[in-house]
Design an enzyme around this catalytic site. Sequence first.
Site, PDB file in Angstrom:
ATOM      1  N   HIS A  99       0.851  -1.190   0.000  1.00  0.00           N
ATOM      2  CA  HIS A  99       0.000   0.000   0.000  1.00  0.00           C
ATOM      3  C   HIS A  99       0.890   1.244   0.000  1.00  0.00           C
ATOM      4  CE1 HIS A  99       0.552  -0.337   4.423  1.00  0.00           C
ATOM      5  NE2 HIS A  99       0.382   0.974   4.453  1.00  0.00           N
ATOM      6  N   HIS A 101       2.000   3.936   1.694  1.00  0.00           N
ATOM      7  CA  HIS A 101       2.486   4.720   2.823  1.00  0.00           C
ATOM      8  C   HIS A 101       4.004   4.616   2.826  1.00  0.00           C
ATOM      9  CE1 HIS A 101      -1.403   4.853   5.488  1.00  0.00           C
ATOM     10  NE2 HIS A 101      -1.400   5.762   4.533  1.00  0.00           N
ATOM     11  N   ASP A 103       6.184   3.758   4.905  1.00  0.00           N
ATOM     12  CA  ASP A 103       6.811   2.575   5.497  1.00  0.00           C
ATOM     13  C   ASP A 103       6.795   1.381   4.548  1.00  0.00           C
ATOM     14  OD1 ASP A 103       4.029   2.640   5.821  1.00  0.00           O
ATOM     15  OD2 ASP A 103       4.068   1.318   7.557  1.00  0.00           O
ATOM     16  N   HIS A 162      -6.947  -0.609   6.720  1.00  0.00           N
ATOM     17  CA  HIS A 162      -5.940   0.394   7.086  1.00  0.00           C
ATOM     18  C   HIS A 162      -5.894   1.499   6.035  1.00  0.00           C
ATOM     19  CE1 HIS A 162      -2.219   2.136   8.520  1.00  0.00           C
ATOM     20  NE2 HIS A 162      -1.655   1.920   7.340  1.00  0.00           N
ATOM     21  N   ASN A 193      -2.086   4.342  13.024  1.00  0.00           N
ATOM     22  CA  ASN A 193      -2.393   5.396  12.063  1.00  0.00           C
ATOM     23  C   ASN A 193      -3.717   5.108  11.352  1.00  0.00           C
ATOM     24  OD1 ASN A 193      -2.416   7.388  10.118  1.00  0.00           O
ATOM     25  ND2 ASN A 193      -0.750   6.499   8.910  1.00  0.00           N
TER      26      ASN A 193
END
Length: 247
Positions: A99, A101, A103, A162, A193
Amino acid sequence: MRVLPFLFLFVIFSAQAQPVQRPQLSVTKLNEQVYIHTTYGIYGKTPFPANGLIIKTKDGVVLIDTGWDTDTNTDNTRQLLQWVSKNLHQPVRLCIITHAHEDKVGGINELHKAGIRVISTPLTAQKSIKLGFESPEGILPNDTTFTVGQEPIQCYFPGEGHTSDNIVVWLPNQKILYGGCLIKSVAAFGMGNLADANLNTWAGSIRNVMKNFGNARIVVPGHQDWSDTKSLDHTLKLLEKHTAGQK
């Protein structure tokens, strides 16, 4: 005598002004073919671990997610590539982004500089660009299985949670499920988050994962410790607790 308070305040200010140091890359061996790479970003002003996978195949290495990096600092992903070269002595053939993000996609330009192909779903590719990162190849369908070096790899979109683009990765030969940030570690006390989360569909997405990959031996979440399938149930309990707390 007036100098001492000045010195004391200077020491305090200097300590506060120092940037928080991120721990170095760590790699954990799950079996002869699969390793977990753990890198650190800063979350809540403290270092926080993020997990990805290193999959050793007969035709090179497949990475699941980059290290936790930013568009201006890709040290974690650089360390990851160095570790693979030094310890596995194989080229990295591919990286799958789960995904958009930092990280998970933050080190993409380091991979591109090394000539490594990076793929994702079309939505993740679009979101990566909006966040200021280079784009993966947005070619993955919502549910697809392909083989690299005789190792089947299934990428599956279970529904929003998420994020709207989170996928999981299933290794059927290994019975290892990489849940990414859709799945919360048993060590997690909260939902983390939620800036891009869909709390209305998250529990249903977890149940879709449980239905399809309930025979997993190991479930690797996007952050913190991994375990067997207990992390799936734990995620549902955290969701219930969070929803109850919002009422």
